[in-house]
Design a protein around this motif. Structure first.
Motif, PDB file in Angstrom:
ATOM      1  N   LYS A  44     -33.227  12.247  42.332  1.00  0.00           N
ATOM      2  CA  LYS A  44     -31.801  12.412  42.039  1.00  0.00           C
ATOM      3  C   LYS A  44     -31.489  11.997  40.604  1.00  0.00           C
ATOM      4  N   ALA A  45     -32.101  10.905  40.149  1.00  0.00           N
ATOM      5  CA  ALA A  45     -31.872  10.437  38.780  1.00  0.00           C
ATOM      6  C   ALA A  45     -32.393  11.451  37.769  1.00  0.00           C
ATOM      7  N   ILE A  46     -33.542  12.056  38.049  1.00  0.00           N
ATOM      8  CA  ILE A  46     -34.112  13.057  37.140  1.00  0.00           C
ATOM      9  C   ILE A  46     -33.224  14.293  37.101  1.00  0.00           C
ATOM     10  N   ILE A  47     -32.749  14.728  38.265  1.00  0.00           N
ATOM     11  CA  ILE A  47     -31.864  15.900  38.327  1.00  0.00           C
ATOM     12  C   ILE A  47     -30.577  15.629  37.568  1.00  0.00           C
ATOM     13  N   ASN A  48     -30.001  14.452  37.758  1.00  0.00           N
ATOM     14  CA  ASN A  48     -28.772  14.102  37.049  1.00  0.00           C
ATOM     15  C   ASN A  48     -29.003  14.050  35.545  1.00  0.00           C
ATOM     16  N   TYR A  49     -30.131  13.531  35.129  1.00  0.00           N
ATOM     17  CA  TYR A  49     -30.460  13.470  33.712  1.00  0.00           C
ATOM     18  C   TYR A  49     -30.622  14.879  33.151  1.00  0.00           C
ATOM     19  N   GLY A  50     -31.249  15.748  33.912  1.00  0.00           N
ATOM     20  CA  GLY A  50     -31.503  17.119  33.468  1.00  0.00           C
ATOM     21  C   GLY A  50     -30.241  17.916  33.223  1.00  0.00           C
ATOM     22  N   GLY A  51     -29.151  17.526  33.842  1.00  0.00           N
ATOM     23  CA  GLY A  51     -27.903  18.245  33.649  1.00  0.00           C
ATOM     24  C   GLY A  51     -27.096  17.736  32.477  1.00  0.00           C
ATOM     25  N   SER A  94     -26.460  16.188  28.393  1.00  0.00           N
ATOM     26  CA  SER A  94     -26.644  16.707  27.040  1.00  0.00           C
ATOM     27  C   SER A  94     -27.999  16.357  26.455  1.00  0.00           C
ATOM     28  N   HIS A  95     -28.706  15.423  27.092  1.00  0.00           N
ATOM     29  CA  HIS A  95     -30.022  15.023  26.593  1.00  0.00           C
ATOM     30  C   HIS A  95     -31.144  15.841  27.234  1.00  0.00           C
ATOM     31  N   SER A  96     -30.769  16.866  27.974  1.00  0.00           N
ATOM     32  CA  SER A  96     -31.757  17.652  28.699  1.00  0.00           C
ATOM     33  C   SER A  96     -32.739  18.350  27.764  1.00  0.00           C
ATOM     34  N   PRO A  97     -34.044  18.183  28.011  1.00  0.00           N
ATOM     35  CA  PRO A  97     -35.020  18.893  27.197  1.00  0.00           C
ATOM     36  C   PRO A  97     -34.995  20.387  27.470  1.00  0.00           C
ATOM     37  N   ALA A  98     -34.426  20.805  28.598  1.00  0.00           N
ATOM     38  CA  ALA A  98     -34.401  22.221  28.942  1.00  0.00           C
ATOM     39  C   ALA A  98     -33.647  23.051  27.907  1.00  0.00           C
ATOM     40  N   GLY A  99     -32.662  22.450  27.291  1.00  0.00           N
ATOM     41  CA  GLY A  99     -31.891  23.151  26.281  1.00  0.00           C
ATOM     42  C   GLY A  99     -32.678  23.440  25.015  1.00  0.00           C
ATOM     43  N   ARG A 100     -33.797  22.762  24.825  1.00  0.00           N
ATOM     44  CA  ARG A 100     -34.603  22.962  23.632  1.00  0.00           C
ATOM     45  C   ARG A 100     -35.763  23.899  23.867  1.00  0.00           C
ATOM     46  N   TRP A 101     -35.987  24.349  25.099  1.00  0.00           N
ATOM     47  CA  TRP A 101     -37.144  25.209  25.386  1.00  0.00           C
ATOM     48  C   TRP A 101     -36.758  26.650  25.354  1.00  0.00           C
TER      49      TRP A 101
END
Length: 71
Positions: free
Chosen positions: A55-62, A64-71
């Motif tokens: 849950k903490a990882i999912i919340n982090y992923g959503g 502004s610090h999400s690495p997904a936005g840089r891929w």
């Protein structure tokens, strides 16, 4: 200062290493299960800890610090 510290398992007194701060942001799970060795943690506790970490990882992923936005 190191992010890893040596502690004794509160259940069997075995020496274990643990993180000072949760790497996933699951601070409540870290503080609740910190230092419990893998022989002493119950399957139910392990499941709860993994769920809190996910849950903490999912919340982090959503955020502004999400690495997904840089891929």
């Amino acid at each position: 200062m190191s992010n890893i510290k040596k502690v004794n398992c509160p259940r069997c007194n075995k020496e274990v290493f643990t993180v000072v701060r949760s790497l996933t942001g699951a601070e409540s799970a870290r503080s609740k299960y910190q230092g419990i060795c893998n022989q002493c943690i119950t399957p139910e506790e392990n499941k709860e800890m993994m769920s809190e970490q996910a849950k903490a990882i999912i919340n982090y992923g959503g955020g502004s610090h999400s690495p997904a936005g840089r891929w």
